[in-house]
Structures are given as structure tokens and as C-alpha cells.
Design an enzyme around this catalytic site. Sequence first.
Site: not given
Lengths: 87, 232
Positions: B86, B203, B205
Site C-alpha cells: 500500500c 494488505h 498482513e
Amino acid sequence: MFHGVFMKKVRVIVRLRSGVLDPQGKTAEHALNALGYEDVKDVRIGKVIELQVDTALEGEALNARVGEMCDKLLANPVIEDYEILEG
Amino acid sequence: MRVSVLIFPGSNCDMDAVHAWSRVLHAKVTPVWHKDHDLANPDLVFIPGGFSFGDYLRSGAIARFSPVMQDVQRFAEKGGYVFGVCNGFQILCEMGLLPGALLTNKNLRFLCEDVHIRVENDLSPFTAKLETKQVLNIPIAHGMGQYFADDETLRKLEDQGQVAFRYCDAAGALTDAANPNGSLNNIAGITDAGRRVLGMMPHPERHAEAELGSIDGAVLLSSIMQHFTKVA
């Protein structure tokens, strides 16, 4: 506020390069058309950056220095063009 | 595997990244403040998402000049692995470690939603342990994620297999409807020519644990993890 002996105002206009989609400009264009300004066929939105520079440099030399600032930071050459205006 | 997670003023996915790398993938994680000059000898530098320096001027434009980024530049030049998500992707493009740029989403909206991405190849260690054409469910959260590059750069990316991930539908089809932000060629993530630097808008994560909706993100992160486990 600005007390430098050689204080000069330099304006930098940063524009999206032609060919780069400008959804913000497109939206403003549609809004203007909807307001009855049907003669508006394209809108591109950029930004103006005003610098106060305390320097003895003038003309080409000053442009070169500000151009360096644009290349390094103020504009991204992948997507933007810039134009330097003095005064 | 040692992962250094960079933190800038305005980073907001840094702790998610630290959590996923350390608690889920069991990497040794060091958070590194942007003014530090010590990357802590990592195998991988991870640049997390957020709004470094308020996204002022352009996303990532100021962060790339943070002191730590000189070390990241040297680390990458020496063949170190760098992974930007990002805002991390935006920073890597701004500093020229990755080609192209991220523009405002085509529909002008900030998009915060789960999307599907397709693994395009197994050429880099970031995707080597994934199945090519594998579809992963990963969230996006960005206002400026529209990948752009000039024609020549784009051709080169495609010819050299540098496109790592593309937005797709649940079945893996690359449709316009599945392209959330108007990215060229549905591009969601790319590597550099040396295949050691990866940038992606989604993302991973955030989808590292079943309790948080999906483990597809952990699957994605595990590819580079396995690369280093094997080497070590």
C-alpha cells in the site's frame, strides 16, 4: 514575514501528463456540463506551488534551481509535468 | 528469517505487519523508526501501509527522503529483499525502486474492501511457493491505488514477468468489474527486474489469521518466508 534581500516569488504549476487519467478533472467536467456549460469538453486539475526563495539567482539560473527541486521532489516525472513561473 | 518493519509518522499498518510477521509467521521482527540509520541486518525490509507524512504532496513523496530510506536504497542495491504494501508500494515507486506510479482511484473513492488477486507467476521468491493462477482473498484500503506506467514500461513489466499479482474475480478471471481502482492491466503488485523488490496495494498482513476473515495473506507472506528458511 519574508525579509531576505533577494526574496523572489516563484510559482510552479504541476499538471498530470497528457495520457494520465484525471478522474477529478473528469468529475468537474461532468458537473460543469450538468450546470449547463456544455461547451466544456475537457477539465484537467493540477496544482500551484508558490515558493519564496531568498537567492541572488535570476532568470535561467533560478529556473534551473527550481527545476532541480521539481525533479527531486515537487513533481513526479512518471505522471506529472511542471512549469516554472517567476513573480 | 529477520524482518525489519519501517515506521514513518503516519504509518498505520506497522503493528499489523509486526503482528503477522512475528506471531503468525514466527519471523524475528525489528521495528525501525524512519530516522534510524540501522536496518538491524534484516533478510527482508517490510514497508507497511498508512499515510506517511499525511500523504502530503503525493503519497510516499516525502517518506522516500527519510533518513532510513538511504539505507533501504543501499540494501536493495546490494541485493536485499524489500516488500512494500500500500503506502509502502507508493514509496517504492516514488524512490524509483519500482517503476510506475499510483494514481487516485478511477472512481475517486477511498476503497476499503476484500478483493481477489491472482498469482501471476512463480518467478520471484515472493510468489515461488504459491500456485500460479492461485486466487487469494486479500483486503485493500486505499484512495490512490490505480497503477500507472507509460506504454514502454508496462510492456517491459509484462514481457519480463514482473507483474506478480492482478485483481480478478473469485474464479480468477481478469475482468474490469474485478479491477477496483482502474489499474492498468488489473495490476495489483509488481516486482523490480531483479525480482527482489515487491510492491502491492492489497494488505496480506490483514488476512493472516482465520479469526480475521482469511489466512490467504499469511499464505502469501509465507512464500518469501520459505525462501529464507530454505537458504538458512
